[in-house]
Write an enzyme that holds these catalytic residues in place. Structure first.
Site, PDB file in Angstrom:
ATOM      1  N   PRO A   1      58.750  19.137   5.507  1.00  0.00           N
ATOM      2  CA  PRO A   1      57.830  18.448   4.665  1.00  0.00           C
ATOM      3  C   PRO A   1      57.028  19.376   3.733  1.00  0.00           C
ATOM      4  O   PRO A   1      56.694  18.729   2.690  1.00  0.00           O
ATOM      5  CB  PRO A   1      56.970  17.877   5.814  1.00  0.00           C
ATOM      6  CG  PRO A   1      57.964  17.618   7.058  1.00  0.00           C
ATOM      7  CD  PRO A   1      59.009  18.978   6.701  1.00  0.00           C
TER       8      PRO A   1
ATOM      9  N   ASP B   1      51.907  18.867   7.819  1.00  0.00           N
ATOM     10  CA  ASP B   1      51.601  19.225   9.074  1.00  0.00           C
ATOM     11  C   ASP B   1      51.773  20.718   9.327  1.00  0.00           C
ATOM     12  O   ASP B   1      50.899  21.164  10.357  1.00  0.00           O
ATOM     13  CB  ASP B   1      52.654  18.636  10.082  1.00  0.00           C
ATOM     14  CG  ASP B   1      54.167  18.778  10.053  1.00  0.00           C
ATOM     15  OD1 ASP B   1      54.307  19.389   8.711  1.00  0.00           O
ATOM     16  OD2 ASP B   1      55.207  18.300  10.314  1.00  0.00           O
TER      17      ASP B   1
ATOM     18  N   SER C   1      54.781  14.753   7.363  1.00  0.00           N
ATOM     19  CA  SER C   1      55.123  15.422   8.630  1.00  0.00           C
ATOM     20  C   SER C   1      56.409  15.292   9.082  1.00  0.00           C
ATOM     21  O   SER C   1      57.195  14.454   8.769  1.00  0.00           O
ATOM     22  CB  SER C   1      54.117  14.782   9.636  1.00  0.00           C
ATOM     23  OG  SER C   1      54.600  13.353   9.942  1.00  0.00           O
ATOM     24  N   HIS C   2      56.716  16.118  10.346  1.00  0.00           N
ATOM     25  CA  HIS C   2      58.078  15.923  10.948  1.00  0.00           C
ATOM     26  C   HIS C   2      57.514  14.768  11.749  1.00  0.00           C
ATOM     27  O   HIS C   2      56.421  14.650  12.545  1.00  0.00           O
ATOM     28  CB  HIS C   2      58.146  17.204  12.150  1.00  0.00           C
ATOM     29  CG  HIS C   2      58.594  18.373  11.342  1.00  0.00           C
ATOM     30  ND1 HIS C   2      57.647  18.987  10.511  1.00  0.00           N
ATOM     31  CD2 HIS C   2      59.802  18.929  11.162  1.00  0.00           C
ATOM     32  CE1 HIS C   2      58.420  20.133   9.816  1.00  0.00           C
ATOM     33  NE2 HIS C   2      59.639  20.004  10.395  1.00  0.00           N
ATOM     34  N   GLY C   3      58.599  13.458  11.688  1.00  0.00           N
ATOM     35  CA  GLY C   3      58.636  12.316  12.590  1.00  0.00           C
ATOM     36  C   GLY C   3      57.145  11.626  12.213  1.00  0.00           C
ATOM     37  O   GLY C   3      56.628  11.770  11.075  1.00  0.00           O
TER      38      GLY C   3
END
Lengths: 133, 133
Positions: free
Chosen positions: B71, B65, B8-10
């Protein structure tokens, strides 16, 4: 402007907002109301009411992590109100869609667009590679 | 056991895991590999490879995500490998479904179940209340 409120178990809503910011930058009018571990439905309901009450604008779209559970049970009551819509199964593509579309889309259409974006974003890469998806 | 990896992002993947733990308790064999702000695709690819390499068991289901973005681009390469499946549009109901089902479900069937759970969890409450959903 239509405001977006994420309701979730723990910091999932805040993490969705942060992930969207990594992709699309900061947006105003986007809020997270987390259910904390051990927090009662009554306390969470009060917290959500307090969070929603001062929000002004062209309505509120509530994105809920899960159909069922305390965030859903509390937020679904808000769906009966004027100018509030709710969509469950919140994911990142859903949030990005509403952030992109909310300026030119009426609230009920935005909820429908969020639903389509959320559903269509779920893809099984194995089936796609096999030509089945 | 089939292992679950959130990409995922973050910290979205970590927040999904924490939200699932609030509902279902702790599960072994569940990992998050976050793309950090400013991290290059090359560095993230290396990080994901290092994270996946020591994982043993009956395969790896990667929950991504978003279809597109770093990702996804990095993880989709892993989908070409044996005993790795990938599903995009990760949300909490999808993760809960795979945590409940992974002990008795082969990997490819688990990816299909994750996809169905993710898609069916996205519901527009306004349409449901109006009898349209």
């Amino acid at each position: 402007m239509i405001n977006i409120v994420l309701v979730s178990h723990g910091e999932l809503g805040a993490a969705l907002i942060q992930a969207a910011e990594m992709i699309a930058g900061h947006s105003d009018g986007v809020y997270s109301v987390p259910l904390l571990p051990g927090e009662s439905p009554e306390a969470y309901g009060e917290k959500l009411s307090v969070a929603l009450e001062p929000i002004e604008g062209d309505g509120i779209l509530i994105l809920i992590d899960l159909f069922g559970g305390t965030p859903y049970n509390v937020a679904a009551r808000e769906a009966l109100k004027e100018r509030v819509e709710c969509v469950t199964g919140a994911n990142l593509p859903m949030l990005l869609e509403v952030l992109m579309s909310r300026d030119e889309t009426p609230l009920s259409d935005l909820a429908a667009a969020a639903t389509v974006a959320g559903q269509e974003s779920v893809r099984n890469l194995g089936e796609m590679l096999a030509g089945r998806g």
